[in-house]
Design a protein around this motif. Structure first.
Motif, PDB file in Angstrom:
ATOM      1  N   SER A  52       0.831  -1.212   0.000  1.00 55.60           N
ATOM      2  CA  SER A  52       0.000   0.000   0.000  1.00 55.60           C
ATOM      3  C   SER A  52       0.861   1.256   0.000  1.00 55.60           C
ATOM      4  O   SER A  52       0.526   2.241  -0.663  1.00 55.60           O
ATOM      5  CB  SER A  52      -0.933   0.003   1.221  1.00 55.60           C
ATOM      6  N   TYR A  53       1.970   1.223   0.726  1.00 51.31           N
ATOM      7  CA  TYR A  53       2.858   2.387   0.764  1.00 51.31           C
ATOM      8  C   TYR A  53       3.512   2.630  -0.597  1.00 51.31           C
ATOM      9  O   TYR A  53       3.668   3.775  -1.028  1.00 51.31           O
ATOM     10  CB  TYR A  53       3.941   2.186   1.826  1.00 51.31           C
ATOM     11  N   SER A  54       3.850   1.554  -1.305  1.00 52.31           N
ATOM     12  CA  SER A  54       4.618   1.680  -2.548  1.00 52.31           C
ATOM     13  C   SER A  54       3.815   2.279  -3.701  1.00 52.31           C
ATOM     14  O   SER A  54       4.400   2.725  -4.691  1.00 52.31           O
ATOM     15  CB  SER A  54       5.158   0.311  -2.977  1.00 52.31           C
ATOM     16  N   ILE A  55       2.477   2.324  -3.603  1.00 50.32           N
ATOM     17  CA  ILE A  55       1.664   2.840  -4.713  1.00 50.32           C
ATOM     18  C   ILE A  55       1.954   4.318  -4.957  1.00 50.32           C
ATOM     19  O   ILE A  55       2.260   4.730  -6.078  1.00 50.32           O
ATOM     20  CB  ILE A  55       0.163   2.638  -4.418  1.00 50.32           C
ATOM     21  N   ASN A  56       1.870   5.123  -3.897  1.00 55.68           N
ATOM     22  CA  ASN A  56       2.130   6.566  -4.023  1.00 55.68           C
ATOM     23  C   ASN A  56       3.238   7.041  -3.083  1.00 55.68           C
ATOM     24  O   ASN A  56       3.410   8.249  -2.907  1.00 55.68           O
ATOM     25  CB  ASN A  56       0.842   7.359  -3.713  1.00 55.68           C
ATOM     26  N   ASN A  57       3.982   6.064  -2.485  1.00 57.17           N
ATOM     27  CA  ASN A  57       4.982   6.386  -1.457  1.00 57.17           C
ATOM     28  C   ASN A  57       4.365   7.273  -0.380  1.00 57.17           C
ATOM     29  O   ASN A  57       4.927   8.300   0.019  1.00 57.17           O
ATOM     30  CB  ASN A  57       6.208   7.073  -2.080  1.00 57.17           C
ATOM     31  N   SER A  58       3.189   6.861   0.074  1.00 52.36           N
ATOM     32  CA  SER A  58       2.430   7.685   1.008  1.00 52.36           C
ATOM     33  C   SER A  58       1.990   6.862   2.214  1.00 52.36           C
ATOM     34  O   SER A  58       1.371   5.808   2.065  1.00 52.36           O
ATOM     35  CB  SER A  58       1.204   8.261   0.286  1.00 52.36           C
ATOM     36  N   ALA A  59       2.317   7.387   3.394  1.00 51.77           N
ATOM     37  CA  ALA A  59       1.855   6.731   4.624  1.00 51.77           C
ATOM     38  C   ALA A  59       0.342   6.868   4.768  1.00 51.77           C
ATOM     39  O   ALA A  59      -0.299   6.069   5.456  1.00 51.77           O
ATOM     40  CB  ALA A  59       2.557   7.345   5.831  1.00 51.77           C
ATOM     41  N   PHE A  60      -0.234   7.873   4.096  1.00 56.26           N
ATOM     42  CA  PHE A  60      -1.686   8.068   4.141  1.00 56.26           C
ATOM     43  C   PHE A  60      -2.408   6.848   3.569  1.00 56.26           C
ATOM     44  O   PHE A  60      -3.432   6.421   4.098  1.00 56.26           O
ATOM     45  CB  PHE A  60      -2.056   9.324   3.347  1.00 56.26           C
ATOM     46  N   ASP A  61      -1.855   6.263   2.490  1.00 55.91           N
ATOM     47  CA  ASP A  61      -2.458   5.074   1.885  1.00 55.91           C
ATOM     48  C   ASP A  61      -2.419   3.879   2.835  1.00 55.91           C
ATOM     49  O   ASP A  61      -3.319   3.032   2.814  1.00 55.91           O
ATOM     50  CB  ASP A  61      -1.750   4.727   0.571  1.00 55.91           C
ATOM     51  N   VAL A  62      -1.369   3.805   3.661  1.00 57.54           N
ATOM     52  CA  VAL A  62      -1.290   2.731   4.663  1.00 57.54           C
ATOM     53  C   VAL A  62      -2.420   2.892   5.684  1.00 57.54           C
ATOM     54  O   VAL A  62      -3.071   1.921   6.077  1.00 57.54           O
ATOM     55  CB  VAL A  62       0.079   2.733   5.373  1.00 57.54           C
TER      56      VAL A  62
END
Length: 502
Positions: A403-413
């Motif tokens: 999940s983090y690797s999609i947009n390099n975003s902790a928000f997605d996690v």
């Protein structure tokens, strides 16, 4: 056409693609064999890996893993009475009864062979039906797409839920999630609450991974990992006697395959619904219905053919209209968009080689199931001994990284974890999650086609029925809506007559 077909063979039989198919097959067989890990979860966990692949191996990995996981879910159902995937639940008691009678190899052999046959029949229908439907779909405008999406969402509520009201609530939750951000015809930010991370909407992949993978990890953690006991049954040659079953039940095989493909093409239905319906139909038409539930192989033959044929059926609306037939194709549609293989009737014109490659992969995956499925059955007891208290934390770690690797975003996690908790609470309270996923995937399409149609018709809603195909779909949708009301009125009338005649 011949040139495209040869190019597709070249793509699929590339050593790299074949290696991906083999690894995906082993992965799918393992995931399906472990109780609690579904085929949808297997595909959701593959999504981050596919970011680094070209389109054909990415789709091949998903097709292969799905087919293998659906079959291998039969193994723990047979040996443990715990279905590995929901698609195997329909005939778990039947298979386990056969195991207790010392017929485990017959139950597992039937599950393997007739899954392959059903999958091949479903693939044949996909190959023949999808291009033909695409030609019809070229005549579709925003009016037809509006009614088609609405019909698909409606069917998902009634088919995928024991309680239409709960299905309705689940669907509206998905539609509300699809409204978040600026991805609407007006480009106006909605439900962002001043958070810039929400301007682009909620990413589909973290939602999928959370609802299908994290929810299972939570379920395992809360159940405190009950210990499983494998029935000690000798598993010999699983192919012995299969020819006799094929000769004895040809109608069941064909009926299950056709039913599975048809049900698979209905939005929100999926392999588990197909298997339950096929098992019920098998009992209805059987010459020996009294044997069902006591360890009778006939129901397994038909339901096994149905659950694998439904996988190919679900790809028909996904490829032609961009409408997922089940939760697995909902994930696949997201990957198709990421790989610039936008689903729709023009996909067979703009990307014919990729489509032929998908068809070849379906055939190859089903044929590969025979030898690899046989080996998995032989290794079944070893696979079932894998400690789940080690496996589940690894799955959660992979979910977080993916999940983090999609947009390099902790928000997605955070989105993934939040939706994982939401899915767990929904399922614990009887709310199906498939309508939610369909609402997320199709919400934007529904709104866009509605706004476009209203602009074209200058606000005249009668225009939604003016075109022949649009009018037919509109009337059909309204009939589906009115059916529960009509049925309820008829039941009340019958009760009143019984009371009066009393």
């Amino acid at each position: 056409m011949l040139a495209n077909l040869l190019a597709a063979f070249g793509q699929v039989f590339d050593p790299y693609v074949l290696g991906v198919i083999l690894l995906a097959a082993i992965y799918g067989l393992f995931v399906g064999s472990v109780p609690g890990l579904s085929a949808t979860m297997a595909v959701a966990l593959l999504v981050p890996v596919t970011f680094f692949m070209p389109p054909v191996p990415a789709i091949a990995a998903m097709v292969t893993a799905t087919a293998m996981a659906i079959f291998s879910g039969d193994i723990p159902g047979c040996l443990l009475r715990i279905p590995g995937t929901p698609a195997s639940a329909a005939y778990t008691d039947e298979a386990h009864s056969m195991t207790k009678k010392g017929q485990a190899e017959v139950a597992l052999g039937a599950g393997l062979l007739f899954s392959v046959i059903g999958g091949l029949i479903g693939t044949f229908v996909l190959i023949t039906a999808a291009p033909s439907l695409a030609e019809l779909a070229l005549k579709f405008s925003s009016f037809e797409y509006f009614w088609l999406v609405l019909l698909g969402l409606t069917c998902a509520i009634f088919i995928a839920s024991n309680s239409p009201v709960k299905g309705f609530v689940s669907l509206f939750l998905g539609l509300m999630i699809a409204c978040v951000g600026m991805g609407n015809p007006a480009g106006f930010p909605r439900f962002t609450f001043g958070n810039s991370d929400l301007l682009g909407g909620l990413s589909l992949v973290p939602i999928m991974v959370g609802m299908f993978a994290v929810s299972e990890v939570l379920r395992y953690a809360i159940s405190a990992g009950q210990k499983m006991k494998v029935v000690q049954s000798k598993i010999g040659n699983v192919f012995a006697g299969m020819w006799g079953l094929t000769v004895k039940y040809p109608a069941s095989i064909l009926r299950g395959s056709i039913l599975g493909t048809t049900v698979g093409a209905l939005p929100g239905a999926g392999a588990d619904i197909a298997a339950y319906m096929a098992y019920a139909v098998s009992k209805k038409f059987s010459k020996e219905p009294e044997k069902f539930g006591t360890g009778h192989v006939e129901g397994i033959v038909e339901a096994s053919a149905a659950n694998n044929s439904s996988l190919a059926g679900a790809w028909i609306p996904a490829l032609v209209f961009g409408i997922p037939g089940d939760s697995i194709t909902a994930i696949v549609i997201g990957v198709l968009y990421m790989k610039n293989l936008n689903p729709g009737p023009m996909i067979f014109v703009t990307n014919p080689v990729a489509m032929y490659s998908v068809f070849i992969v379906f055939i190859l995956a089903n044929l590969l199931m025979l030898p690899l499925g046989f080996l998995t059955i032989k290794l079944a007891k070893k696979i079932l001994e894998v400690p789940r208290n080690i496996l589940m934390p690894l799955i959660l770690l992979f979910c977080i990284v993916g999940s983090y690797s999609i947009n390099n975003s902790a928000f997605d996690v955070g989105i993934m974890l939040g939706f994982g908790m939401l899915a767990y609470l929904m399922e614990e309270n009887g709310f199906p999650i498939a309508p939610t996923i369909l609402g997320v995937v199709l919400g934007g399409m529904l709104e866009e086609n509605f706004i476009s149609s209203m602009i074209k018709s200058d606000g005249n809603f009668v225009a939604f029925f003016n075109r022949p195909i649009a009018g037919t779909l509109g009337v059909l949708t309204i009939l589906v809506w009115s059916m529960p009301i009509v049925m309820r009125l008829l039941r009340k009338k019958q009760i009143t007559e019984i009371y009066v005649n009393g």
